[in-house]
Motif scaffolding. Sequence first.
Motif, PDB file in Angstrom:
ATOM      1  N   ARG A   1      24.655   9.119  73.051  1.00  0.00           N
ATOM      2  CA  ARG A   1      25.243   8.951  74.379  1.00  0.00           C
ATOM      3  C   ARG A   1      24.373   8.023  75.208  1.00  0.00           C
ATOM      4  N   THR A   2      25.025   7.100  75.888  1.00  0.00           N
ATOM      5  CA  THR A   2      24.310   6.146  76.730  1.00  0.00           C
ATOM      6  C   THR A   2      24.308   6.659  78.164  1.00  0.00           C
ATOM      7  N   ALA A   3      23.138   6.552  78.807  1.00  0.00           N
ATOM      8  CA  ALA A   3      23.006   6.977  80.207  1.00  0.00           C
ATOM      9  C   ALA A   3      22.291   5.878  80.980  1.00  0.00           C
ATOM     10  N   VAL A   4      22.531   5.861  82.291  1.00  0.00           N
ATOM     11  CA  VAL A   4      21.929   4.853  83.156  1.00  0.00           C
ATOM     12  C   VAL A   4      21.197   5.563  84.297  1.00  0.00           C
ATOM     13  N   VAL A   5      19.946   5.164  84.517  1.00  0.00           N
ATOM     14  CA  VAL A   5      19.213   5.601  85.706  1.00  0.00           C
ATOM     15  C   VAL A   5      19.324   4.438  86.676  1.00  0.00           C
ATOM     16  N   SER A   6      19.989   4.660  87.794  1.00  0.00           N
ATOM     17  CA  SER A   6      20.188   3.571  88.753  1.00  0.00           C
ATOM     18  C   SER A   6      19.181   3.653  89.891  1.00  0.00           C
ATOM     19  N   SER A   7      18.996   2.531  90.541  1.00  0.00           N
ATOM     20  CA  SER A   7      18.082   2.413  91.689  1.00  0.00           C
ATOM     21  C   SER A   7      16.685   2.931  91.374  1.00  0.00           C
ATOM     22  N   VAL A   8      16.133   2.411  90.295  1.00  0.00           N
ATOM     23  CA  VAL A   8      14.785   2.813  89.867  1.00  0.00           C
ATOM     24  C   VAL A   8      13.772   2.335  90.895  1.00  0.00           C
ATOM     25  N   ARG A   9      12.894   3.228  91.315  1.00  0.00           N
ATOM     26  CA  ARG A   9      11.846   2.904  92.285  1.00  0.00           C
ATOM     27  C   ARG A   9      10.468   2.790  91.662  1.00  0.00           C
ATOM     28  N   SER A  10      10.235   3.500  90.552  1.00  0.00           N
ATOM     29  CA  SER A  10       8.941   3.372  89.874  1.00  0.00           C
ATOM     30  C   SER A  10       9.079   3.773  88.415  1.00  0.00           C
ATOM     31  N   ILE A  11       8.246   3.151  87.599  1.00  0.00           N
ATOM     32  CA  ILE A  11       8.156   3.491  86.176  1.00  0.00           C
ATOM     33  C   ILE A  11       6.688   3.535  85.809  1.00  0.00           C
ATOM     34  N   ARG A  12       6.286   4.650  85.210  1.00  0.00           N
ATOM     35  CA  ARG A  12       4.918   4.791  84.700  1.00  0.00           C
ATOM     36  C   ARG A  12       4.982   5.138  83.227  1.00  0.00           C
ATOM     37  N   ALA A  13       4.060   4.578  82.474  1.00  0.00           N
ATOM     38  CA  ALA A  13       3.959   4.893  81.054  1.00  0.00           C
ATOM     39  C   ALA A  13       2.885   5.953  80.870  1.00  0.00           C
ATOM     40  N   ILE A  14       3.260   7.040  80.223  1.00  0.00           N
ATOM     41  CA  ILE A  14       2.299   8.084  79.866  1.00  0.00           C
ATOM     42  C   ILE A  14       2.500   8.364  78.389  1.00  0.00           C
ATOM     43  N   GLY A  15       1.563   7.893  77.608  1.00  0.00           N
ATOM     44  CA  GLY A  15       1.722   8.009  76.164  1.00  0.00           C
ATOM     45  C   GLY A  15       2.925   7.208  75.727  1.00  0.00           C
ATOM     46  N   GLY A  16       3.820   7.833  74.982  1.00  0.00           N
ATOM     47  CA  GLY A  16       5.012   7.149  74.491  1.00  0.00           C
ATOM     48  C   GLY A  16       6.243   7.405  75.326  1.00  0.00           C
ATOM     49  N   VAL A  17       6.061   7.963  76.530  1.00  0.00           N
ATOM     50  CA  VAL A  17       7.220   8.231  77.385  1.00  0.00           C
ATOM     51  C   VAL A  17       7.106   7.482  78.701  1.00  0.00           C
ATOM     52  N   LEU A  18       8.256   7.324  79.341  1.00  0.00           N
ATOM     53  CA  LEU A  18       8.320   6.703  80.661  1.00  0.00           C
ATOM     54  C   LEU A  18       8.641   7.776  81.688  1.00  0.00           C
ATOM     55  N   VAL A  19       7.933   7.758  82.792  1.00  0.00           N
ATOM     56  CA  VAL A  19       8.247   8.613  83.926  1.00  0.00           C
ATOM     57  C   VAL A  19       8.942   7.710  84.931  1.00  0.00           C
ATOM     58  N   VAL A  20      10.245   7.928  85.093  1.00  0.00           N
ATOM     59  CA  VAL A  20      11.089   7.057  85.910  1.00  0.00           C
ATOM     60  C   VAL A  20      11.511   7.831  87.157  1.00  0.00           C
ATOM     61  N   VAL A  21      11.302   7.229  88.327  1.00  0.00           N
ATOM     62  CA  VAL A  21      11.718   7.837  89.595  1.00  0.00           C
ATOM     63  C   VAL A  21      12.734   6.914  90.244  1.00  0.00           C
ATOM     64  N   ASN A  22      13.867   7.496  90.684  1.00  0.00           N
ATOM     65  CA  ASN A  22      14.887   6.675  91.339  1.00  0.00           C
ATOM     66  C   ASN A  22      14.785   6.816  92.859  1.00  0.00           C
ATOM     67  N   ASP A  23      15.715   6.156  93.569  1.00  0.00           N
ATOM     68  CA  ASP A  23      15.645   6.146  95.029  1.00  0.00           C
ATOM     69  C   ASP A  23      15.913   7.509  95.667  1.00  0.00           C
ATOM     70  N   LYS A  24      16.507   8.444  94.911  1.00  0.00           N
ATOM     71  CA  LYS A  24      16.731   9.803  95.412  1.00  0.00           C
ATOM     72  C   LYS A  24      15.555  10.722  95.092  1.00  0.00           C
ATOM     73  N   ARG A  25      14.473  10.122  94.582  1.00  0.00           N
ATOM     74  CA  ARG A  25      13.246  10.843  94.204  1.00  0.00           C
ATOM     75  C   ARG A  25      13.440  11.795  93.021  1.00  0.00           C
ATOM     76  N   LEU A  26      14.500  11.548  92.237  1.00  0.00           N
ATOM     77  CA  LEU A  26      14.686  12.303  91.004  1.00  0.00           C
ATOM     78  C   LEU A  26      13.807  11.691  89.923  1.00  0.00           C
ATOM     79  N   THR A  27      13.171  12.526  89.145  1.00  0.00           N
ATOM     80  CA  THR A  27      12.260  12.056  88.103  1.00  0.00           C
ATOM     81  C   THR A  27      12.898  12.270  86.737  1.00  0.00           C
ATOM     82  N   TYR A  28      12.888  11.232  85.924  1.00  0.00           N
ATOM     83  CA  TYR A  28      13.419  11.277  84.576  1.00  0.00           C
ATOM     84  C   TYR A  28      12.273  11.017  83.611  1.00  0.00           C
ATOM     85  N   ILE A  29      12.223  11.788  82.541  1.00  0.00           N
ATOM     86  CA  ILE A  29      11.259  11.567  81.462  1.00  0.00           C
ATOM     87  C   ILE A  29      12.056  11.008  80.290  1.00  0.00           C
TER      88      ILE A  29
END
Length: 111
Positions: free
Chosen positions: A67-95
Amino acid sequence: MKNTRLFALAIVACLATALAPAASKAQTGGNTINVPSEAEQLARGFAAAYDEIQRTPVFLVYERAGRTAVVSSVRSIRAIGGVLVVVNDKRLTYIVNARDVVCLTDDPPAQ
């Protein structure tokens, strides 16, 4: 007899001197080489790419379990190991696993 003792003492002193550097090397810690995994290198690359994108909003497209998903309005991306910590404009955090990322773009993806 005195010469034999002196000779034995000299041999022991030579052996102790010769073995001392080997003993001190054995006591020191070994060398550690850390090689980043493929996922870690991908995560670092996506985080660096995000820093280079000038236009907003930024979209992160990833695919998980077919399944394909989209994180829109990304405000920050950090790399921690092999994962990305993605925060959008609503301050929701995606791993997100870096291997699951399809693309990072400033063009709105078709949904």
